[in-house]
Design a protein around this motif. Structure first.
Motif, short mmCIF file in Angstrom:
data_model
loop_
_atom_site.label_atom_id
_atom_site.label_comp_id
_atom_site.label_asym_id
_atom_site.label_seq_id
_atom_site.Cartn_x
_atom_site.Cartn_y
_atom_site.Cartn_z
N SER B 79 0.86 -1.14 -0.05
CA SER B 79 -0.08 0.14 -0.05
C SER B 79 1.01 1.13 0.08
O SER B 79 0.45 2.27 -0.56
N ILE B 80 1.85 1.26 0.92
CA ILE B 80 2.73 2.43 0.89
C ILE B 80 3.35 2.74 -0.50
O ILE B 80 3.79 3.79 -0.61
N GLY B 81 3.78 1.69 -1.17
CA GLY B 81 4.27 1.97 -2.71
C GLY B 81 3.49 2.62 -3.44
O GLY B 81 3.65 3.56 -4.35
N TYR B 82 1.99 1.99 -3.27
CA TYR B 82 0.82 2.46 -4.57
C TYR B 82 0.81 4.18 -3.83
O TYR B 82 0.55 4.90 -4.88
N PHE B 83 0.82 4.39 -2.59
CA PHE B 83 0.63 5.71 -2.12
C PHE B 83 1.49 6.61 -2.58
O PHE B 83 1.36 7.65 -2.97
N ALA B 84 2.87 6.01 -2.66
CA ALA B 84 4.12 7.10 -3.14
C ALA B 84 3.59 7.21 -4.57
O ALA B 84 3.89 8.85 -4.75
N VAL B 85 3.47 6.54 -5.26
CA VAL B 85 3.46 6.86 -6.86
C VAL B 85 2.19 7.30 -7.18
O VAL B 85 1.95 8.37 -7.80
N ILE B 86 1.08 6.49 -7.03
CA ILE B 86 -0.17 6.68 -7.52
C ILE B 86 -1.13 7.78 -6.52
O ILE B 86 -1.67 8.72 -7.22
N VAL B 186 0.43 1.91 -17.06
CA VAL B 186 1.62 1.14 -16.62
C VAL B 186 2.53 1.69 -15.94
O VAL B 186 3.29 0.94 -15.19
N ILE B 187 2.96 2.91 -16.06
CA ILE B 187 3.81 3.94 -15.60
C ILE B 187 3.67 3.73 -13.95
O ILE B 187 4.61 3.51 -13.21
N LEU B 188 2.42 3.97 -13.78
CA LEU B 188 2.02 4.07 -12.26
C LEU B 188 2.11 2.62 -11.62
O LEU B 188 2.72 2.62 -10.53
N ILE B 189 1.54 1.66 -11.90
CA ILE B 189 1.74 0.37 -11.53
C ILE B 189 3.05 -0.13 -11.33
O ILE B 189 3.58 -0.58 -10.30
N LEU B 222 12.97 -3.42 -16.19
CA LEU B 222 11.47 -3.83 -16.76
C LEU B 222 10.80 -2.76 -17.41
O LEU B 222 10.22 -2.50 -18.25
N ILE B 223 10.80 -1.62 -16.38
CA ILE B 223 10.16 -0.44 -16.84
C ILE B 223 10.60 0.18 -18.08
O ILE B 223 9.87 0.67 -18.70
N CYS B 224 12.06 0.23 -18.10
CA CYS B 224 12.62 0.79 -19.20
C CYS B 224 12.28 0.05 -20.66
O CYS B 224 11.81 0.51 -21.69
N ILE B 225 12.01 -1.33 -20.41
CA ILE B 225 11.82 -2.14 -21.54
C ILE B 225 10.31 -1.55 -22.21
O ILE B 225 10.25 -1.47 -23.36
N ILE B 226 9.49 -1.68 -20.98
CA ILE B 226 8.01 -1.30 -21.46
C ILE B 226 7.83 0.12 -22.16
O ILE B 226 7.13 0.38 -22.80
N LEU B 227 8.55 1.05 -21.31
CA LEU B 227 8.68 2.33 -21.91
C LEU B 227 9.05 2.60 -23.17
O LEU B 227 8.79 3.36 -23.95
N GLY B 228 10.08 1.68 -23.45
CA GLY B 228 10.75 1.66 -24.92
C GLY B 228 9.73 1.05 -25.90
O GLY B 228 9.86 1.74 -26.81
N ILE B 229 9.12 -0.01 -25.59
CA ILE B 229 8.01 -0.47 -26.38
C ILE B 229 6.77 0.45 -26.51
O ILE B 229 6.52 0.86 -27.69
N ALA B 230 6.67 1.37 -25.74
CA ALA B 230 5.57 2.57 -25.66
C ALA B 230 6.09 3.61 -26.55
O ALA B 230 5.51 4.09 -27.30
N SER B 231 7.45 3.86 -26.25
CA SER B 231 7.74 5.29 -27.09
C SER B 231 8.10 4.83 -28.68
O SER B 231 8.16 5.78 -29.54
N LEU B 232 7.92 3.64 -28.95
CA LEU B 232 8.21 3.13 -30.42
C LEU B 232 6.79 3.77 -31.00
O LEU B 232 6.94 4.34 -32.38
#
Lengths: 236, 280
Positions: B79-86, B186-189, B222-232
């Motif tokens: 919960s505290i991780g979700y709280f920090a980002v989301i 995706v970024i938030l989770i 893993l986030i970098c890979i997914i952000l890379g796919i999204a930036s395509l």
């Protein structure tokens, strides 16, 4: 943007945050002990339960907001969505506890169910803190879902109709404010709570005060962003 | 009776090797904050450098989650991780993006820091209120600092990731490329996963800080890979996307292998000494 509109947005954000916090206090949260069937409530943290139900509430509220400009209708549809999600969670948790683990839904905090007047203590396994979700927890949790979903939908409506944000942005921000308030409520209940009949429920006003301050600060951040005039969306 | 006295066991010599990595909590916080802030105010930097900023911001957040949750949050760790980002991170990023057109000085856009500062203050105040004995009385030492760091780290991570997707921290491009496309979910989770998962997965009596933080860097890969796919497909473009995917794969592989090796090596200190006995 006009000051009145900014004030309405601020009030809606604060109201929504405080309502979400009150909703968390009403949900039966069992935490880790409930995962082993040794405490009453759902086997997860308070925030996950509120997040899941309020998010469903946001879905229903967003659907209704597409063809309605009534704040009451949108907020109520959010409340109904959250209630529905909470009820489904409760139903399946009870099915698992009763037919899977083989324990009777029983409250660990009260001797007699305050609503149905059924005896609780004789059915409780010694050395545990209750099992499953008895009637009073179920009703309390559904009220909690209603209040939390109402608060979330209120924030969403204010952000799309008064602040004129895009649907996606408004949804994400409403989610964020609910989460920030839910964690303060979760700090207050310390792990487990059964609902309004739990002795811990008496400490709710303290958490509501802290949530008021936290929502006020989040609301000021959003209002500050809106005053820059950069934020445009033209959703409605 | 020739009672042979066994020689006294040699005194244990504890050699404290001062390693440069990971630095202690305060130093890691300062280093990460400075690096992430420096990267976020230069929106023209290449995406891979912004990804390094993301890694530092998320490691900082994971360290804050670790030190806040050490006092028995239990199911509250995710919960505290979700709280920090989301929670605070998203509100702060929203404010930061609204202010990003102010404070221009050549390539520097310092306006985004309004959001970071505001959320740090909000976190600090809510930490004080949560620790006040008359209100919630959490009695967690340094909760104020933990909440402040979580707010700031979450905001920095979201801002940097939006900046990778849109190439800038301005409101319009981020809205168009990052939020309306749904990449924001995706970024938030995943960012909250990088903050809470390390401590949530590694917690226990033999939790070691160095090993825990490796998990955070691995998820950042893993986030970098997914952000890379999204930036395509978004404003980032093909070249940026491929760079990000390669960078992400390298970071993930290096830290995943390093984590598994550390786990195998350090598990020997439990099984080898027989601390956990099986029932006979």
């Amino acid at each position: 943007m006009e000051p009145t509109i900014l004030l309405i947005v601020l009030v809606c954000v604060i109201l929504g945050g405080v309502l979400a916090s009150l909703g968390v206090h009403l949900l039966p949260v069992g935490g880790a002990p409930a995962a082993m069937g040794t405490a009453t409530g759902i086997a997860t943290g308070a925030i996950m339960l509120m997040f899941g139900s309020a998010l469903t509430g946001l879905f229903t509220a967003a659907t209704v907001a597409m063809f309605s400009n009534s704040i009451v209708l949108v907020a109520l549809s959010g409340a109904v969505g959250a209630m529905l999600m909470v009820s489904i969670i409760f139903l399946f948790a009870n099915v698992t506890y009763i037919f899977g683990a083989g324990c009777v839904p029983v409250s660990g905090r009260v001797a007699v169910d305050p609503i149905t007047k059924e005896l609780q203590t004789p059915y409780k396994t010694p050395q545990t803190d209750g099992h499953g979700l008895p009637s009073v927890c179920l009703i309390s949790g559904i009220i909690g879902g209603f209040i939390g979903g109402f608060g979330g939908a209120l924030i969403y409506f204010a952000l799309i109709n008064y602040a004129k944000l895009e649907y996606a942005m408004a949804g994400v921000l409403a989610m964020g404010i609910i989460l920030a308030n839910a964690i303060i409520a979760a700090y207050n209940i310390r792990g487990t709570i059964e609902g309004f009949h739990d002795p811990k429920f008496r400490t709710t006003p303290k958490a509501l005060l802290v949530c008021f301050v936290a929502s006020l600060l989040c609301g000021i951040a959003i209002v500050l962003a809106l005053t820059t005039g950069v934020i445009t969306g033209g959703a409605v | 009776m020739g009672h042979h006295m066994p020689p006294p066991p040699p005194e244990e010599v504890v050699v404290v090797v001062k390693k440069w990595w990971p630095p202690d909590e305060t130093r890691l916080g300062i280093i990460s904050a400075v690096i992430a802030v420096l990267i976020v105010i230069f929106p023209g930097l290449p995406a891979v450098i912004k990804a390094i900023g993301v890694i530092f911001a998320l490691v900082w957040g994971a360290d804050s989650v670790r030190k806040t949750s050490k006092y028995g949050l239990g199911t509250g760790v995710p919960s505290i991780g979700y709280f920090a980002v989301i929670g605070y991170g998203m509100v702060g990023a929203f404010t930061g993006m609204a202010f990003s057109r102010y404070g221009h000085l050549g390539p520097v856009e310092a306006g985004v820091l309004v959001g970071v500062l505001f959320m740090a203050i909000t976190g600090y105040i809510s930490g004080i209120l949560a620790n006040t004995p008359k209100l919630i009385a959490m009695k967690i030492p340094r909760l104020e600092r933990g909440m402040m760091e979580l707010g700031a780290a979450g905001t920095l991570a979201v801002l940097l990731e939006c900046s990778i997707i849109a190439g800038t921290t301005r409101w319009e491009p981020v809205l168009e490329n990052g939020i309306n496309t749904g990449v924001i979910a995706v970024i938030l989770i995943l960012s909250s996963l990088a903050m809470f998962h390390p401590y949530n997965a590694c917690l226990g009596p033999d939790e070691i800080r160095e090993r825990t933080l490796k998990v955070s860097v691995e998820i950042s890969g893993l986030i970098c890979i997914i952000l890379g796919i999204a930036s395509l497909v978004t404003l980032g473009g093909m070249a940026t996307g491929i760079q990000m995917i390669i960078f992400g794969v390298i970071v993930w592989l290096v830290f995943y292998v390093s984590f598994v090796r550390a786990a195998i090596r350090e598990s020997h200190s439990v099984t080898g000494t027989g601390l956990i006995k099986t029932i006979e």
